[in-house]
Design an enzyme around this catalytic site. Sequence first.
Site, short mmCIF file in Angstrom:
data_model
loop_
_atom_site.label_atom_id
_atom_site.label_comp_id
_atom_site.label_asym_id
_atom_site.label_seq_id
_atom_site.Cartn_x
_atom_site.Cartn_y
_atom_site.Cartn_z
N GLU A 86 49.92 52.02 52.27
CA GLU A 86 50.11 52.44 53.66
C GLU A 86 50.24 53.95 53.75
O GLU A 86 51.05 54.56 53.04
CB GLU A 86 51.35 51.76 54.24
CG GLU A 86 51.75 52.22 55.62
CD GLU A 86 50.64 52.10 56.65
OE1 GLU A 86 50.38 53.08 57.36
OE2 GLU A 86 50.02 51.01 56.74
N GLY A 127 43.81 47.39 81.69
CA GLY A 127 44.05 46.26 80.80
C GLY A 127 45.53 46.12 80.49
O GLY A 127 46.39 46.58 81.24
N GLU A 186 50.96 47.70 81.48
CA GLU A 186 52.36 47.74 81.03
C GLU A 186 52.98 49.11 81.31
O GLU A 186 54.12 49.20 81.77
CB GLU A 186 52.45 47.37 79.55
CG GLU A 186 52.18 45.89 79.30
CD GLU A 186 52.38 45.46 77.87
OE1 GLU A 186 52.36 44.24 77.62
OE2 GLU A 186 52.53 46.33 76.99
N HIS A 244 66.21 21.10 82.98
CA HIS A 244 66.34 21.59 84.36
C HIS A 244 67.67 22.31 84.51
O HIS A 244 68.69 21.84 84.01
CB HIS A 244 66.31 20.39 85.33
CG HIS A 244 66.61 20.77 86.74
ND1 HIS A 244 65.69 21.37 87.57
CD2 HIS A 244 67.76 20.65 87.47
CE1 HIS A 244 66.24 21.59 88.75
NE2 HIS A 244 67.51 21.15 88.72
#
EC number: 1.8.1.4
Length: 461
Positions: free
Chosen positions: A38, A180, A185, A438
């Site tokens: 990484e 999109g 967001e 519920h």
Amino acid sequence: MADTTGTAFDIVVLGAGSGGYAAALRAAQLGKNVALIEADKVGGTCLHNGCIPTKALLHAAELADNARDGAHFGVHSTLERIDMAGVNQYKDTVIGGLYKGLQGLIKSRKITVVEGHGKLVGPNAVQVGDTTYTGEHIVLATGSYARSLPGLDIGGRVITSDQALTLDWVPKSAIILGGGVIGSEFASVWKSFGADVTIIEALPHLVPNEDVALSKAFERQFRKRGIAFNLGVRFQGVTQDDNGVHVSLEDGKTFDADVLLVAVGRGPRTSGVGYEDQGITLDRGFVITDEKLHTGVANIWAVGDIVPGLQLAHRGFAQGIFVAEQIAGLNPQPIVESGIPRVTYSHPEVASVGLTEAAAKEVHGEDAVEILEYNLAGNGKSKILDTQGFIKLVRKKDGPVVGVHMIGDRVGELIGEGQLIVNWEAYPEDVASLIHAHPTQNEALGEAHLALAGKPLHAHN
């Protein structure tokens, strides 16, 4: 067995985002010696620059809305200000905790983490600096980056989600290029934080990959919130100065704002890492694989955002596990793309899994599809939360449910059952016989299937 003290491994994974670290963790769990390479931090975009930080901002935005609108519920409060230093500290604390946990998990599985830029230099070799790491299998998981448009340079007041996540101030006004998931967001966050927001989307609808009924309902609710948008028109250009950005569209309209957020999607990070040199086929930068995610070259596999399809962290995660299990000889079932759940975590949320109405009619025939919409106004918990929306079910006539589509606050938490319904090819009658607690919003899924099964209780025939 491979020599785990050197640079030879059973599996070398290039990239430690959701797909890469999932492949490494599962492979190690199955007894494989794994190297995980990484260039930045394990966890990748999702943990550090994507899913987690954006959802932290969205939660802070929800609290801002609650403080501002509490009188509606008899709770009188005022929103004094948005303290972005405090918001970012909260966000970074969430990220930090998850990052530390992931590092510990990787260490506990005895995975060798190699820090640095990796490059594929052979059918079983990845080079990092002056060291070459070999693996009987190679898993490519180099992820994606925030794209821009040709000629649109990022810098100054023209930003992508990467810079938006680290802003230490709230823009008074923002133009968002792209309607999109990412654009929607951020539009939701900034509007809740008090900004004037305008979205520019070249396609006919916001969240254009969703069922058109959801897109239209989403647009109505954004319009009600005061979020402006221009649909079906292309961006032309932008200039910026000390006062902000000046954006022009191809239809002649112009807009001024503090910032321009470029949210036109994410591109595969496959340049300069040696893929093509080893004979791997790329299409517009994406790695082409078969349904088992094999590249067609030696023992090289690919997962996550570099593989064409939905660019979702949970998709990459599932693909990483799938590839690791194949390598270990477990023969897992290939992943069905349409069965992957999708969520836009805005206010309101949009959640879906399976085929849209249009896609179902294309697959099964115009007259072979049955549709039902269940309004959340008939759901007690949704009424308590004061959220509007609906659940749309798409069914193959006299057959299973092939699509579940929802809009409303918190409906993302319902998509787990929707995923089971679609992937297990459940009939409406199967779901109708289940008892849903519920009062919950989850109960609305049960009611919708009761109605589709021909025995509605809180919906009209």
